[in-house]
Design an enzyme around this catalytic site. Structure first.
Site, PDB file in Angstrom:
ATOM      1  CB  SER A  22      -0.908  -0.009   1.227  1.00 47.04           C
ATOM      2  OG  SER A  22      -0.110  -0.052   2.395  1.00 47.04           O
ATOM      3  CD  GLU A  77      -5.183   0.379  -3.265  1.00 45.83           C
ATOM      4  OE1 GLU A  77      -4.477   0.577  -2.264  1.00 45.83           O
ATOM      5  OE2 GLU A  77      -4.802  -0.276  -4.257  1.00 45.83           O
ATOM      6  CB  CYS A 131      -1.808  -3.212  -7.615  1.00 48.01           C
ATOM      7  SG  CYS A 131      -0.874  -4.106  -8.837  1.00 48.01           S
TER       8      CYS A 131
HETATM    9  P1  NAD Z   1       0.522  -3.635   2.960  1.00 54.06           P
HETATM   10  O1  NAD Z   1       1.169  -2.346   2.608  1.00 54.06           O
HETATM   11  O2  NAD Z   1      -0.357  -3.678   4.161  1.00 54.06           O
HETATM   12  O3  NAD Z   1       1.665  -4.758   3.232  1.00 54.06           O
HETATM   13  C1  NAD Z   1       2.693  -5.001   2.299  1.00 54.06           C
HETATM   14  C2  NAD Z   1       3.900  -5.552   3.057  1.00 54.06           C
HETATM   15  O4  NAD Z   1       4.353  -4.579   3.997  1.00 54.06           O
HETATM   16  C3  NAD Z   1       3.604  -6.828   3.844  1.00 54.06           C
HETATM   17  O5  NAD Z   1       4.687  -7.711   3.703  1.00 54.06           O
HETATM   18  C4  NAD Z   1       3.470  -6.313   5.282  1.00 54.06           C
HETATM   19  O6  NAD Z   1       3.856  -7.284   6.232  1.00 54.06           O
HETATM   20  C5  NAD Z   1       4.424  -5.137   5.298  1.00 54.06           C
HETATM   21  N1  NAD Z   1       4.004  -4.095   6.246  1.00 54.06           N
HETATM   22  C6  NAD Z   1       2.726  -3.769   6.595  1.00 54.06           C
HETATM   23  N2  NAD Z   1       2.740  -2.749   7.475  1.00 54.06           N
HETATM   24  C7  NAD Z   1       4.030  -2.411   7.679  1.00 54.06           C
HETATM   25  C8  NAD Z   1       4.683  -1.413   8.476  1.00 54.06           C
HETATM   26  N3  NAD Z   1       3.985  -0.561   9.233  1.00 54.06           N
HETATM   27  N4  NAD Z   1       6.024  -1.347   8.434  1.00 54.06           N
HETATM   28  C9  NAD Z   1       6.737  -2.189   7.655  1.00 54.06           C
HETATM   29  N5  NAD Z   1       6.173  -3.151   6.888  1.00 54.06           N
HETATM   30  C10 NAD Z   1       4.839  -3.264   6.897  1.00 54.06           C
HETATM   31  O7  NAD Z   1      -0.239  -4.144   1.661  1.00 54.06           O
HETATM   32  P2  NAD Z   1      -1.217  -5.392   1.510  1.00 54.06           P
HETATM   33  O8  NAD Z   1      -2.495  -5.095   2.197  1.00 54.06           O
HETATM   34  O9  NAD Z   1      -0.522  -6.668   1.830  1.00 54.06           O
HETATM   35  O10 NAD Z   1      -1.431  -5.381  -0.090  1.00 54.06           O
HETATM   36  C11 NAD Z   1      -2.382  -4.584  -0.723  1.00 54.06           C
HETATM   37  C12 NAD Z   1      -1.776  -3.298  -1.228  1.00 54.06           C
HETATM   38  O11 NAD Z   1      -0.694  -3.562  -2.104  1.00 54.06           O
HETATM   39  C13 NAD Z   1      -2.756  -2.460  -2.039  1.00 54.06           C
HETATM   40  O12 NAD Z   1      -2.608  -1.116  -1.680  1.00 54.06           O
HETATM   41  C14 NAD Z   1      -2.307  -2.691  -3.485  1.00 54.06           C
HETATM   42  O13 NAD Z   1      -2.627  -1.666  -4.387  1.00 54.06           O
HETATM   43  C15 NAD Z   1      -0.839  -2.801  -3.296  1.00 54.06           C
HETATM   44  N6  NAD Z   1      -0.211  -3.479  -4.422  1.00 54.06           N
HETATM   45  C16 NAD Z   1       0.459  -2.713  -5.316  1.00 54.06           C
HETATM   46  C17 NAD Z   1       1.044  -3.306  -6.416  1.00 54.06           C
HETATM   47  C18 NAD Z   1       1.777  -2.493  -7.432  1.00 54.06           C
HETATM   48  O14 NAD Z   1       2.356  -3.076  -8.310  1.00 54.06           O
HETATM   49  N7  NAD Z   1       1.795  -1.171  -7.361  1.00 54.06           N
HETATM   50  C19 NAD Z   1       0.942  -4.693  -6.596  1.00 54.06           C
HETATM   51  C20 NAD Z   1       0.256  -5.445  -5.650  1.00 54.06           C
HETATM   52  C21 NAD Z   1      -0.320  -4.820  -4.566  1.00 54.06           C
END
Ligand code: NAD
Length: 499
Positions: A226, A384, A281
């Site tokens: 995210s 989103e 995404c």
């Molecule tokens: P997220 O940001 O919650 O988590 C992603 C990763 O970050 C995970 O491994 C999680 O453990 C880690 N994380 C979470 N909080 C953290 C923190 N405070 N500090 C450090 N690390 C942390 O995302 P999600 O819910 O797993 O996935 C969905 C999101 O990913 C959506 O926003 C989607 O749009 C995005 N996404 C983007 C793409 C792209 O190519 N731009 C592709 C796939 C998903």
């Protein structure tokens, strides 16, 4: 209870933490496994293994490294359905969609198999008299990958096949909601002949991530997730002097021009908005019809199709459902809350909360929703949602549609449906978005092109896979060399050499 362990230095290990996270089956709501939650000590162990493996692996010839990836690709083909089943059971997407995800990941492995060619440098003879110049692309060192829940196989495969093929070692921190695919990938890499320590998996959450991205022995960080976390990763890891690519969230628009085939556009929108329950995404979350007549026709076509959207278990005997449950109860509730907000802010045309899921009372289901007359300033438009919710934002002209999209904070993907080559070309040229489709709803670039958005959808200059991926995981070094037959005078050593 099945335990999902870290994979460090070629072995599964519980690490040094007693904490476990629950892994659920989104179709039934039952806990099916528990995953170890990594500590800073576990990260240290994984990075130490990757660092120890680095001299041997970076010194292995590119051809030998590629041969291991060829074997790995064959093993992935063999285990594709096993991996897809794991993904469907932990993430909730339907089996055929999970198969598609694994296939798109395998394509990056295929691309990485060509690394001996892709990693070649350049050579110029006689850049000065008797002086030659050549460049080489060398590995950067220990690389880290932090990945989201929505593509537990494909997103890691955007990263490590290229990192490994170019001679780096890798530590992956996958999402804790659906961690099993990462372990299967680690096991198959070992089976393919990858030396221990070259690829490691540490499960966990923020504590493990924040230690990994600032670790003194990590050189590069790839992140997908995210936008708030992507920004945090980019800022923190850059401040710790790592090279970083951090891909964030999205709000992707699909423009429907008055000349478009409305049925074709509506069919495309159904898959693009509701496939994988909108947890992509590159999902389309805003339809942008141009002209009121287009809007009315498109809306009617979508309502008709939503009545027939098949929502059900992710794994079934026979033909797959169109869409499965969401990944967790919390996420389903968050999406349901947005649907309620949409009803207040705009016009809720189809309410996915009303769909009957009494056959799966504990699953994380919600039906597809459609919200019309959304615009900037509304939460359902600006934020989103990451669920099966499609907004309609009406415009009167292509210019207005382009301005709307260009004003958005996100800029991952977008698309236009039209019969006009001129409209398509204008859109592709003027739109400020990283990936653009013309009569293609989800324009995900192939492995040999690069994937990435603009603005708050990607922090950092380089996209993933394709040529950018090779650049990200390598450092350029340029050598200028003279091998004189006799001693050369260095008379003018104090002035800039010129020709
Ligand atoms: P997220 O940001 O919650 O988590 C992603 C990763 O970050 C995970 O491994 C999680 O453990 C880690 N994380 C979470 N909080 C953290 C923190 N405070 N500090 C450090 N690390 C942390 O995302 P999600 O819910 O797993 O996935 C969905 C999101 O990913 C959506 O926003 C989607 O749009 C995005 N996404 C983007 C793409 C792209 O190519 N731009 C592709 C796939 C998903």
């Amino acid at each position: 209870m099945r335990e999902i362990l870290h994979f460090i230095n070629g072995e599964p290990t519980a690490g040094d933490n007693a904490e476990r996270g629950a892994v659920f089956n989104p179709t039934t709501g039952e806990q099916q496994a528990e995953v170890v939650i990594g500590t800073t000590g576990d990260v240290d162990a994984a990075v130490a293994a990757a660092k120890a493996a680095l001299p041997g692996w970076s010194g292995t010839t590119p051809l030998r490294r590629a041969r291991i990836l060829f074997k790995y690709k064959a093993l992935l083909d063999e285990h594709r359905d096993e991996m897809a089943r794991l993904i469907a059971s932990e993430h909730g997407k339907v089996f055929s969609d999970a198969q598609g995800e694994v296939t798109r990941g395998i394509e990056v492995v295929e691309f990485a198999c060509g690394m001996p060619h892709l990693q070649k440098g350049e050579h110029s003879m006689n850049v000065g008299t008797g002086v030659d110049s050549y460049s080489m692309y060398q590995p950067v060192g220990v690389c880290a990958g932090i990945t989201p829940f929505n593509f537990p196989a494909m997103v890691p495969m955007w990263m490590y096949p290229i990192a490994l093929a170019t001679g780096n070692t890798f530590v992956l921190k996958p999402a804790d909601k659906d961690p099993s695919a990462a372990n299967l990938m680690a096991r198959l890499l070992k089976e393919a002949g990858l030396p221990d320590g070259v690829f490691n998996v540490v499960h966990g959450r923020a504590e493990a991530v924040n230690h990994l991205i600032t670790h003194a022995d990590v050189s590069a960080v790839s992140f997908v997730g995210s936008t708030p976390i992507a920004k945090h990763i980019y800022e923190t890891a850059s401040a710790a002097e790592k090279r970083v690519q951090a891909l964030g969230g999205a709000k992707n628009h699909l423009v429907v021009m008055p000349d478009a085939d409305i049925d074709g556009a509506a069919d495309a929108l159904m898959g693009a908005a509701y496939g994988s329950a909108g947890e992509r995404c590159m999902a389309i979350s805003v339809a942008v019809p141009v002209g009121q007549e287009t809007a009315e026709k498109l809306r009617a076509a979508l309502v008709e199709r939503l009545e027939n959207l098949q929502v059900g278990p992710s794994l079934v005997d026979g033909k797959d459902n169109d869409m499965g449950p969401l990944v967790s109860a919390e996420h389903r509730d968050k999406v349901a809350n947005y649907v309620g907000i949409g009803a207040e802010e705009a016009e809720l045309v189809v309410d996915g909360r009303e769909k009957d899921f009494s056959a799966h009372p504990d699953g994380y289901f919600i039906g597809g929703s459609l919200i019309d007359h959304t615009k900037p300033g509304m939460r359902v438009y600006d934020e989103e949602i990451f669920g099966p919710v499609l907004c309609i934002s009406r415009t009167e002209s292509l210019d207005e549609a382009i301005d709307l999209i260009n004003a958005n904070q996100f800029a991952n993907g977008t698309s236009i449906f039209t019969e006009s080559g001129h409209a398509g070309r204008t859109f592709a040229e003027r739109i400020e978005v990283g990936m653009v489709g013309v009569n293609v709803p989800i324009p995900v670039p192939m492995a040999f092109h690069s994937f990435g958005g603009w603005k708050r959808s990607l922090f950092g200059p380089l996209h993933v896979h394709g040529a950018d991926g090779v650049r990200f995981y390598t450092r350029l070094k340029t050598v200028t060399a003279r091998w004189p037959e006799d001693q050369v005078s260095q008379d003018n050593a104090f002035v800039m050499p010129t020709h």
